[in-house]
Design a protein around this motif. Structure first.
Motif, PDB file in Angstrom:
ATOM      1  N   ASN A 169       2.134  -0.915   3.900  1.00 53.75           N
ATOM      2  CA  ASN A 169       1.374   0.077   4.667  1.00 53.75           C
ATOM      3  C   ASN A 169       2.296   1.016   5.437  1.00 53.75           C
ATOM      4  O   ASN A 169       2.044   2.219   5.523  1.00 53.75           O
ATOM      5  CB  ASN A 169       0.427  -0.634   5.643  1.00 53.75           C
TER       6      ASN A 169
ATOM      7  N   ASN B  86       3.440   3.717   3.200  1.00 52.03           N
ATOM      8  CA  ASN B  86       2.385   4.469   2.511  1.00 52.03           C
ATOM      9  C   ASN B  86       2.261   4.118   1.023  1.00 52.03           C
ATOM     10  O   ASN B  86       2.087   4.998   0.173  1.00 52.03           O
ATOM     11  CB  ASN B  86       2.616   5.980   2.664  1.00 52.03           C
ATOM     12  N   LEU B  87       2.338   2.833   0.714  1.00 54.39           N
ATOM     13  CA  LEU B  87       2.210   2.396  -0.675  1.00 54.39           C
ATOM     14  C   LEU B  87       0.776   1.989  -0.980  1.00 54.39           C
ATOM     15  O   LEU B  87       0.049   1.526  -0.096  1.00 54.39           O
ATOM     16  CB  LEU B  87       3.138   1.203  -0.946  1.00 54.39           C
ATOM     17  N   ASP B  88       0.367   2.179  -2.224  1.00 50.24           N
ATOM     18  CA  ASP B  88      -0.914   1.645  -2.674  1.00 50.24           C
ATOM     19  C   ASP B  88      -0.751   0.132  -2.828  1.00 50.24           C
ATOM     20  O   ASP B  88       0.066  -0.331  -3.631  1.00 50.24           O
ATOM     21  CB  ASP B  88      -1.314   2.266  -4.019  1.00 50.24           C
ATOM     22  N   LEU B  89      -1.521  -0.618  -2.066  1.00 52.30           N
ATOM     23  CA  LEU B  89      -1.340  -2.068  -2.046  1.00 52.30           C
ATOM     24  C   LEU B  89      -1.830  -2.715  -3.338  1.00 52.30           C
ATOM     25  O   LEU B  89      -2.844  -2.311  -3.899  1.00 52.30           O
ATOM     26  CB  LEU B  89      -2.063  -2.679  -0.844  1.00 52.30           C
ATOM     27  N   ASN B  90      -1.092  -3.720  -3.775  1.00 56.83           N
ATOM     28  CA  ASN B  90      -1.453  -4.486  -4.977  1.00 56.83           C
ATOM     29  C   ASN B  90      -1.314  -5.964  -4.619  1.00 56.83           C
ATOM     30  O   ASN B  90      -0.350  -6.630  -4.997  1.00 56.83           O
ATOM     31  CB  ASN B  90      -0.534  -4.105  -6.141  1.00 56.83           C
TER      32      ASN B  90
ATOM     33  N   ASN C  94       9.789   7.828  -3.107  1.00 59.69           N
ATOM     34  CA  ASN C  94       9.455   7.202  -1.828  1.00 59.69           C
ATOM     35  C   ASN C  94      10.791   6.827  -1.194  1.00 59.69           C
ATOM     36  O   ASN C  94      11.550   6.038  -1.764  1.00 59.69           O
ATOM     37  CB  ASN C  94       8.576   5.961  -2.038  1.00 59.69           C
TER      38      ASN C  94
ATOM     39  N   SER D  80       6.263  -3.500  -7.527  1.00 58.70           N
ATOM     40  CA  SER D  80       4.829  -3.176  -7.559  1.00 58.70           C
ATOM     41  C   SER D  80       4.573  -1.733  -8.003  1.00 58.70           C
ATOM     42  O   SER D  80       3.453  -1.387  -8.382  1.00 58.70           O
ATOM     43  CB  SER D  80       4.201  -3.407  -6.179  1.00 58.70           C
TER      44      SER D  80
ATOM     45  N   GLN E 104       6.713   5.122 -13.172  1.00 58.21           N
ATOM     46  CA  GLN E 104       6.796   5.993 -12.002  1.00 58.21           C
ATOM     47  C   GLN E 104       8.210   6.038 -11.415  1.00 58.21           C
ATOM     48  O   GLN E 104       8.463   6.760 -10.457  1.00 58.21           O
ATOM     49  CB  GLN E 104       5.792   5.535 -10.939  1.00 58.21           C
TER      50      GLN E 104
END
Length: 199
Positions: free
Chosen positions: A99, A102-106, A137, A163, A168
């Motif tokens: 968080n 700013n990562l998309d959580l998995n 990032n 993750s 990407q």
């Protein structure tokens, strides 16, 4: 047989003392009598699913070894549980750090990856971060550079790097000079060493 087990027990007790690892005497007595490597490995694998890491550096290193020796399995299994870090605690820290950057959580991926052996994670990272690929990032790119230089990385940044789907992580143009890429990576690493917090 008795003498060999007595010698093994003494070796484990000495290693525990040297590394500051506290042993549960009852567990130590039971596991030091074991003659089944298969059973020890099975119990260690189960323990690691509950406690993937440890506060004690020596204990953590032993737990992360894919080719752990019988004596070391007994050492880990006999250690008092307050020295271990639970999967739940590691997962909370992973989510918090994800968080923060700013990562998309998995979360299912985190849970599956956190219980893997450290060397297995490093092999995955080595394949995942081929060349000098970047993911745009700053934190993850910094961790990737650190891994390329040191060939190791704390478990939570490792899992967060993994993750991000491999497609990407974009490699620099093929015509980019490799020496320049090495130089840029080292320069950034030296700079960030002065700035980044210890993880």
């Amino acid at each position: 047989m008795y003498n060999s087990k007595k010698r093994r027990k003494a070796n484990i007790a000495r290693k525990a003392k040297n590394q500051g690892i506290q042993l549960d005497n009852d567990k130590f007595l039971i596991y030091s009598l074991s003659s089944s490597r298969v059973k020890l490995k099975s119990e260690l694998d189960y323990l690691r699913r509950l406690y993937p890491d440890a506060h004690n550096a020596g204990l953590s290193d032993v737990m992360s070894n894919l080719r752990v020796r019988e004596e070391d399995m007994i050492l880990v299994l006999s250690a008092t549980r307050d020295q271990f870090i639970t999967l739940e605690a590691l997962l909370k820290k992973t989510i918090k750090l994800g968080n923060k950057h700013n990562l998309d959580l998995n979360i299912p991926f985190y849970e599956a990856c956190l219980v893997k052996y450290r060397l297995e994670i490093f092999e995955m990272l080595n394949n995942h971060l081929e060349g000098f690929s970047r993911c745009n990032n700053d934190a993850l790119d910094r961790w990737a550079d650190r891994f390329r230089i040191e060939k190791r990385l704390p478990i939570i940044p490792s899992v967060l790097c993994l993750s991000i789907p491999k497609n990407q992580w974009i490699a620099p143009p093929k015509n980019m000079n490799t020496a320049q890429a090495c130089y840029d990576t080292l320069k950034k690493r030296l700079f960030t060493l002065l700035l980044e917090d210890h993880l």
